[in-house]
Design an enzyme around this catalytic site. Sequence first.
Site, PDB file in Angstrom:
ATOM      1  N   SER A 253       0.846  -1.189   0.000  1.00 55.12           N
ATOM      2  CA  SER A 253       0.000   0.000   0.000  1.00 55.12           C
ATOM      3  C   SER A 253       0.884   1.241   0.000  1.00 55.12           C
ATOM      4  CB  SER A 253      -0.904   0.001   1.228  1.00 55.12           C
ATOM      5  OG  SER A 253      -0.113   0.240   2.378  1.00 55.12           O
ATOM      6  N   LYS A 254       0.200   2.374  -0.017  1.00 51.77           N
ATOM      7  CA  LYS A 254       0.899   3.671  -0.112  1.00 51.77           C
ATOM      8  C   LYS A 254       2.008   3.810   0.929  1.00 51.77           C
ATOM      9  CE  LYS A 254      -1.964   6.922  -2.492  1.00 51.77           C
ATOM     10  NZ  LYS A 254      -3.389   6.579  -2.460  1.00 51.77           N
ATOM     11  N   ARG A 255       1.751   3.281   2.127  1.00 48.87           N
ATOM     12  CA  ARG A 255       2.785   3.528   3.157  1.00 48.87           C
ATOM     13  C   ARG A 255       4.060   2.742   2.876  1.00 48.87           C
ATOM     14  NH1 ARG A 255       2.509  -0.465   6.897  1.00 48.87           N
ATOM     15  NH2 ARG A 255       0.830  -1.838   6.263  1.00 48.87           N
ATOM     16  N   HIS A 256       4.032   1.831   1.902  1.00 48.33           N
ATOM     17  CA  HIS A 256       5.271   1.152   1.516  1.00 48.33           C
ATOM     18  C   HIS A 256       6.056   1.960   0.477  1.00 48.33           C
ATOM     19  CE1 HIS A 256       2.964  -2.498   2.955  1.00 48.33           C
ATOM     20  NE2 HIS A 256       4.052  -2.511   3.679  1.00 48.33           N
ATOM     21  N   GLY A 257       5.553   3.146   0.123  1.00 51.42           N
ATOM     22  CA  GLY A 257       6.301   3.982  -0.814  1.00 51.42           C
ATOM     23  C   GLY A 257       5.634   4.051  -2.171  1.00 51.42           C
TER      24      GLY A 257
END
Length: 482
Positions: A253-257
């Site tokens: 997801s987004k928090r993985h970059g």
Amino acid sequence: MARFRFAPSPTGNLHIGSVRTAIFNWVWSQKVGGRLILRIEDTDVQRSKPAFEANIREGLDWLGIHFDESPWQPSGDTRYRQSERIAQGVYAPIVHQLIHRGDAYYCFETDDELAQERSEAEAAGRAYMYSRRSLAYTPQEVSQRLKDGQAHTIRFKVPHHQHVGWTDTVRGAIRFDTSLLSDPIIMKSDGQPTYNFAVVVDDYDMGITHVVRGEDHISNTAIQLLMYQALGWDVPVFAHLPIILGPDRSKLSKRHGAQSVSDYRDQGFVPEAIINYLSLLGWTPPNGREKLSQTDLVDLFDPNTIHKAGAIFDTVKLTWMNKQYLAGYSEDAFMDAVWPFIAPETQQDPYCRQKVLTIRDNLDRLDQVTTHLAVYELTTDACMERVAALPLGDTDYRVLTAAQGIMTGLNEWTNTVVATMIDTLMNTLSLGKGAVMKPLRKGLTGFESGPNLADCLALIPLAELRGRLSRVLAQGGVDAAD
Ligand code: GLU
């Protein structure tokens, strides 16, 4: 002939996970000499945007994934964008066919009523299933409500008390108890078909033989199969690719970059590396070799060996792969690829190409070019500030003083001249290569590491280097000779 499709929704930029799906469809279709179709699934009018479709198109073009049929290259009268297919009137007659056969029905509940049903199910701790309240209306009541213009949706009637199943190429036998499936809406109140219905009609109309997509669609497949059965249509092969996880094993997801292909392109990843890396997310070639050309991929690919387990997206490995591909580029290909990452002023420098070529081996990603070119872009003052922060010992000053002696007498300044100077310093001072090169690099460039020293120094004007040297020696308390 086998027909595969990639069917992104233009509700966001081309996602790296979707590209993995596109690649598996592409490689598999190549493997069996089939055709690959691109369909744009834009039934979600609120969230679909032309800019996202443009991003998807650009991303696929940039990656070099070629489609035999697409919105931009249609075959005959077929349209490949669901909005256009709605306008063509593709879906409505089939909805009416299903209603006519008793496989679909009108629903008149308001959003509030449905929300109420949902919260009751939640409160009772059971999975939500539509109550089928509207099925209780007589045909006359339904006609009256329609005549009155009452807002309605149309639902597919799931035949309960059965099992629906298929043999998934990746996951093997999959079975669902239909009594646990809620009747899905197939036509929204605005008259737009929903995904689950449109996809069945489209896959059938487009003669799709293989549906290869992410495993998040498995429960949709059960519903879709029931629609195929109700319509008496042949069912395609289904293959559900494993989920992509972040390094912490949660769904990517987004928090993985970075998420979208355009983000990766802007960070200086090259298409070959992305394709190669993503093809290994859920599949391992038989010989375990990881760097695979597109021909290797097609040769070695076997859909029966796609993994079931989630695949971890590892940026470090992608970056390693990127470096491997960059190393294989010819000088011209490398320059073409890196050029957009170079600042316009630097592009004007007549020595730009030479400078870039000295640092190419240091790059994992093309966007690092600016950082590495910094060695050529320091003003004398900026260089001096850097040198002042670096440790220089007595031997270093001896080297720099001797270098100053040599450089004072030079008028030619090439990498051969620099290399000769380094040899001379080693011989006259009886020092090893490192002991000579380290102080030269530190004192003359302000960096402790960087490109090949002779190549690098040769690209900095001799007068500038002489000026730096005088100041470094003066700073270090050594009598300047220049
Ligand atoms: N439009 C769907 C998505 O983007 C594709 C689903 C499918 O391949 O059937 O997830």
